[in-house]
Design an enzyme around this catalytic site. Structure first.
Site, mmCIF file in Angstrom:
data_model
loop_
_atom_site.group_PDB
_atom_site.id
_atom_site.type_symbol
_atom_site.label_atom_id
_atom_site.label_comp_id
_atom_site.label_asym_id
_atom_site.label_seq_id
_atom_site.Cartn_x
_atom_site.Cartn_y
_atom_site.Cartn_z
ATOM 1 N N ARG A 82 -5.764 6.231 31.417
ATOM 2 C CA ARG A 82 -6.754 5.371 31.390
ATOM 3 C C ARG A 82 -6.153 3.938 31.753
ATOM 4 O O ARG A 82 -5.077 3.835 31.774
ATOM 5 C CB ARG A 82 -6.855 5.230 29.903
ATOM 6 C CG ARG A 82 -7.764 6.670 29.295
ATOM 7 C CD ARG A 82 -7.971 6.610 27.887
ATOM 8 N NE ARG A 82 -8.614 7.817 27.456
ATOM 9 C CZ ARG A 82 -9.900 8.243 27.341
ATOM 10 N NH1 ARG A 82 -10.804 7.363 27.914
ATOM 11 N NH2 ARG A 82 -10.549 9.209 26.880
ATOM 12 N N HIS A 118 -17.653 10.248 27.521
ATOM 13 C CA HIS A 118 -18.987 9.693 27.233
ATOM 14 C C HIS A 118 -20.255 9.881 28.484
ATOM 15 O O HIS A 118 -21.274 9.865 27.923
ATOM 16 C CB HIS A 118 -18.792 8.308 26.918
ATOM 17 C CG HIS A 118 -18.382 7.844 25.511
ATOM 18 N ND1 HIS A 118 -16.985 8.140 25.084
ATOM 19 C CD2 HIS A 118 -18.719 7.066 24.384
ATOM 20 C CE1 HIS A 118 -16.765 7.825 23.971
ATOM 21 N NE2 HIS A 118 -17.897 7.149 23.646
ATOM 22 N N ARG A 171 -18.067 1.749 29.966
ATOM 23 C CA ARG A 171 -16.718 2.440 29.775
ATOM 24 C C ARG A 171 -15.790 1.686 30.801
ATOM 25 O O ARG A 171 -14.426 1.668 30.487
ATOM 26 C CB ARG A 171 -16.991 3.874 29.913
ATOM 27 C CG ARG A 171 -17.982 4.566 29.047
ATOM 28 C CD ARG A 171 -17.359 4.536 27.747
ATOM 29 N NE ARG A 171 -16.565 5.487 27.292
ATOM 30 C CZ ARG A 171 -15.889 5.127 26.153
ATOM 31 N NH1 ARG A 171 -16.047 4.403 25.302
ATOM 32 N NH2 ARG A 171 -14.836 5.928 25.862
ATOM 33 N N HIS A 177 -11.753 3.639 30.932
ATOM 34 C CA HIS A 177 -12.055 4.446 32.144
ATOM 35 C C HIS A 177 -12.010 3.774 33.420
ATOM 36 O O HIS A 177 -12.402 2.460 33.630
ATOM 37 C CB HIS A 177 -13.268 5.442 32.272
ATOM 38 C CG HIS A 177 -13.323 6.282 30.799
ATOM 39 N ND1 HIS A 177 -12.695 7.372 31.319
ATOM 40 C CD2 HIS A 177 -14.286 6.365 29.913
ATOM 41 C CE1 HIS A 177 -12.737 8.304 30.227
ATOM 42 N NE2 HIS A 177 -13.619 7.554 29.288
#
Length: 358
Positions: A82, A118, A171, A177
């Site tokens: 991440r 997500h 995101r 991300h």
């Protein structure tokens, strides 16, 4: 690898650009990140659709659960970093001049980053909803209806892609991300949803089938985890990184760990199977009241209100195994409430009212 580092560094530049130039849209982007939260499937989308169309509602839970299960397996295979911790640990920046990425309360996800859960959850569920809505218009035969169907097709798929792009940008904006991870998540979600368009057996699945599916998903995931742990590969490697580099320890939530998502989804699938195969469901949702608009509206309103109360039930996190057990029970209670408990109570109330009027 060099190629992956280059992909990550380019992703960091995109995140910096978004955080610098889209600051005015911060509240909207944070909201869209919540829209893409897979937990909304069980508390908002499913209650609405199940009372309108039980076939679509059932498919929605299966798609969400199987999609999230595949997401977990892919995360464990791909070992995706991440952004908020990668920039702190990479060696590609000279003189330790790593870029500064802003973090938010929803940034500190603890699982691996690829593909985005997500984005995958949002795309697979919205794909189900759009195809279900279009299935009502595709049967129209006259020329004006065909034109209307084409307009609806264009409108609904435009909405679909606007939502997916917004979720993806959000995101990336919060540095949870990289861009390639959300793109992978969107298309993986579409593939899962499309696969269930050709799997009608889920509509007639028995409780035994639900239990067998749950056991398979759990045993496979646990076996995969333990097998790799035997050869010194820790699939929970991302959790220490998240705890180390999260700007605020209070933003770390056990609910974002890989096993928490697995348990939550297995609970939801079990609750759906228990509800659909219960006498309460057969009595209420397949009785004479089930075709009444008033029955469905009351069920939708009551289900949504009741499920919001579940948000106030806070599961203790001091003991990890207790958290998983209670999370499974809470997740199972949500579809059980929508499928069986609420319709049965509404059915009983309407029947009592009818008797009084007669």
């Amino acid at each position: 690898s060099i190629e992956m580092d280059l992909l990550h560094s380019n992703g960091v530049l995109i995140i910096q650009h978004l955080q610098r130039d889209y600051r005015a849209y911060q509240d909207f982007l944070n909201f869209m990140s919540h829209v893409g939260d897979p937990r909304n499937i069980f508390s908002i989308y499913f209650p609405l659709w199940f009372q309108l169309n039980q076939v679509v509602g059932t498919k929605m839970i299966w798609v969400a659960v199987i999609g999230d299960w595949f997401n977990l397996i892919f995360k464990w295979i791909l070992f995706g970093h991440r952004p908020y911790w990668w920039v702190q640990e990479t060696m590609i920046y000279p003189n330790q001049s790593s870029p500064c990425l802003e973090q938010f309360p929803i940034t500190c996800e603890t699982g691996p980053g690829s593909p985005s859960g997500h984005a995958m959850g949002s795309s697979c569920v919205w794909y189900v909803m759009v195809t279900a809505a279009l299935s009502y218009t595709v049967r129209w035969k006259d020329k004006s209806a065909v034109t209307l169907h084409r307009l609806m097709w264009s409108f609904l798929w435009s909405i679909f892609w606007i939502i997916q792009i917004s979720v993806c940008i959000s995101r990336v904006f919060i540095a949870t991300h990289f861009p390639h991870q959300v793109v992978l998540g969107v298309f993986a979600g579409i593939l899962v949803a499309e696969a269930f368009e050709h799997t009608p057996a889920i509509q007639t699945a028995s409780l035994r089938m639900y239990i067998k599916t749950n056991l398979f998903l759990f045993i496979f995931a646990l076996g995969f985890y333990l097998s790799l742990k035997l050869i010194d590969i820790d699939l929970l490697w991302s959790v220490p990184k998240a705890k180390k580099w999260c700007a605020n320890p209070d933003w770390i939530n056990i609910d974002t760990t890989p096993f928490a998502g697995l348990v939550r989804n297995l609970g939801a699938l079990f609750g759906l199977g228990l509800g659909i195969n219960s006498e309460m469901f057969i009595t209420s949702c397949r009785g004479k009241n089930s075709c009444k608009i008033s029955f469905r509206i009351l069920c939708i309103a009551t289900s949504l209100a009741t499920l919001q109360l579940y948000n106030f039930v806070k599961i203790p996190t001091h003991t990890e195994y207790l958290f998983y057990i209670l999370s499974f029970c809470k997740s199972a209670a949500m579809p059980l409430t929508v499928v069986a408990l609420v319709p049965y109570c509404v059915h009983s109330l309407m029947r009592t009212t009818e008797k009084k009027l007669n």
